[in-house]
Design a protein around this motif. Structure first.
Motif, PDB file in Angstrom:
ATOM      1  N   GLY A 198       0.848  -1.189   0.000  1.00 21.28           N
ATOM      2  CA  GLY A 198       0.000   0.000   0.000  1.00 21.28           C
ATOM      3  C   GLY A 198       0.881   1.235   0.000  1.00 21.28           C
ATOM      4  O   GLY A 198       1.841   1.329  -0.754  1.00 21.28           O
ATOM      5  N   ASN A 207       2.697  -7.278   4.583  1.00 19.90           N
ATOM      6  CA  ASN A 207       1.306  -7.280   4.161  1.00 19.90           C
ATOM      7  C   ASN A 207       0.631  -6.111   4.866  1.00 19.90           C
ATOM      8  O   ASN A 207       1.310  -5.265   5.461  1.00 19.90           O
ATOM      9  CB  ASN A 207       0.617  -8.631   4.414  1.00 19.90           C
ATOM     10  CG  ASN A 207       0.439  -8.963   5.880  1.00 19.90           C
ATOM     11  OD1 ASN A 207       0.488  -8.097   6.761  1.00 19.90           O
ATOM     12  ND2 ASN A 207       0.225 -10.239   6.172  1.00 19.90           N
ATOM     13  N   ALA A 208      -0.676  -6.052   4.876  1.00 22.30           N
ATOM     14  CA  ALA A 208      -1.371  -4.899   5.451  1.00 22.30           C
ATOM     15  C   ALA A 208      -1.162  -4.755   6.951  1.00 22.30           C
ATOM     16  O   ALA A 208      -1.177  -3.644   7.473  1.00 22.30           O
ATOM     17  CB  ALA A 208      -2.862  -4.979   5.142  1.00 22.30           C
ATOM     18  N   GLN A 209      -0.957  -5.856   7.676  1.00 22.67           N
ATOM     19  CA  GLN A 209      -0.838  -5.786   9.132  1.00 22.67           C
ATOM     20  C   GLN A 209       0.535  -6.144   9.681  1.00 22.67           C
ATOM     21  O   GLN A 209       0.822  -5.865  10.843  1.00 22.67           O
ATOM     22  CB  GLN A 209      -1.835  -6.757   9.805  1.00 22.67           C
ATOM     23  CG  GLN A 209      -3.283  -6.481   9.539  1.00 22.67           C
ATOM     24  CD  GLN A 209      -3.782  -7.150   8.260  1.00 22.67           C
ATOM     25  OE1 GLN A 209      -3.224  -8.118   7.798  1.00 22.67           O
ATOM     26  NE2 GLN A 209      -4.836  -6.601   7.695  1.00 22.67           N
TER      27      GLN A 209
END
Length: 179
Positions: free
Chosen positions: A55, A105-107
Motif C-alpha cells: 500500500g 502485508n497490510a498488518q
C-alpha cells in the motif's frame, strides 16, 4: 472510469557510510532528491539493506555497526516515502546481525536475517512486527553455517511465509527453503 496508477520506486544506496534513498512517484518516474535514512556516522557502518512496500507503507531495514556489533535498524514511511518515521533498533539477541530481508502485508512486517553468534556459527532467524510490536525471534536454520536469506509471502489464503537461504561450507553450498 479512468484509474490512476501510482508507481513508487525507491533507490537505496550508501554514500560515506550512510544509507540514502531517492523515491520516484509517477509514470514516468520523477526522482526526488537524495535523503539520508540512517544516522550511522562512519564509513562502513551501514550495510546489507532490504526494502519492502505494501500500500502506501514503505519499510527499509539495514545492518549497522554504530553500536559495536552489527545490529538491525528499521525506518518506515506511511506516505509512499515522502516522509519517514524515526529509526527503530530492532530488538534482537546479542551478537552480529547481517543480511536482512523483509516483506510486508497490510498488518505485518516479516523479517529474516543472518545471526552470527560467533565467527564460525551463523543461522537464519525470523521475526514479525505487528501493530503491537515485534514478536520473539525464531531460528529458521539449525546448521550453524547459513547465510543470505530471502523472504517471501504468498498472497493467497492461507498466507504462507517462505525463507530461502544458503547453507553449508564454501564449495559445498546448498539452497534451502523453509515454510
Amino acid at each position: 472510469m479512468r484509474r490512476r496508477i501510482r508507481l513508487l520506486l525507491v533507490l537505496i544506496g550508501f554514500v560515506a557510510g550512510l544509507l540514502h534513498h531517492r523515491a520516484a512517484v509517477a509514470v514516468p518516474p520523477q526522482w526526488s532528491p537524495t535523503e539520508i535514512l540512517s544516522s550511522g556516522g562512519s564509513v562502513g557502518d551501514v550495510a546489507s539493506v532490504s526494502v519492502a512496500a505494501f500500500g502506501s507503507n514503505v519499510y527499509v531495514v539495514w545492518s549497522d555497526a554504530r553500536l559495536g556489533a552489527r545490529r538491525l535498524f528499521l525506518r518506515q514511511s506511511v506516505d509512499f516515502g515522502a516522509t519517514w518515521g524515526a529509526e527503530e533498533l530492532i530488538p534482537t539477541p546479542a551478537g552480529t546481525h547481517i543480511e536482512p530481508s523483509i516483506v510486508a502485508n497490510a498488518q505485518t512486517l516479516f523479517l529474516a536475517w543472518t545471526f552470527r553468534e560467533s565467527s564460525t556459527n551463523s543461522d537464519i532467524w525470523h521475526m514479525r512486527r505487528t501493530a503491537s510490536g515485534w514478536g520473539a525471534p525464531v531460528r529458521v536454520s539449525v546448521s550453524g553455517n547459513a547465510s543470505a536469506p530471502s523472504i517471501a509471502r504468498t498472497r493467497a489464503f492461507p498466507e504462507t511465509i517462505a525463507v530461502a537461504f544458503e547453507r553449508g561450507a564454501t564449495g559445498q553450498r546448498q539452497i534451502v527453503i523453509a515454510y
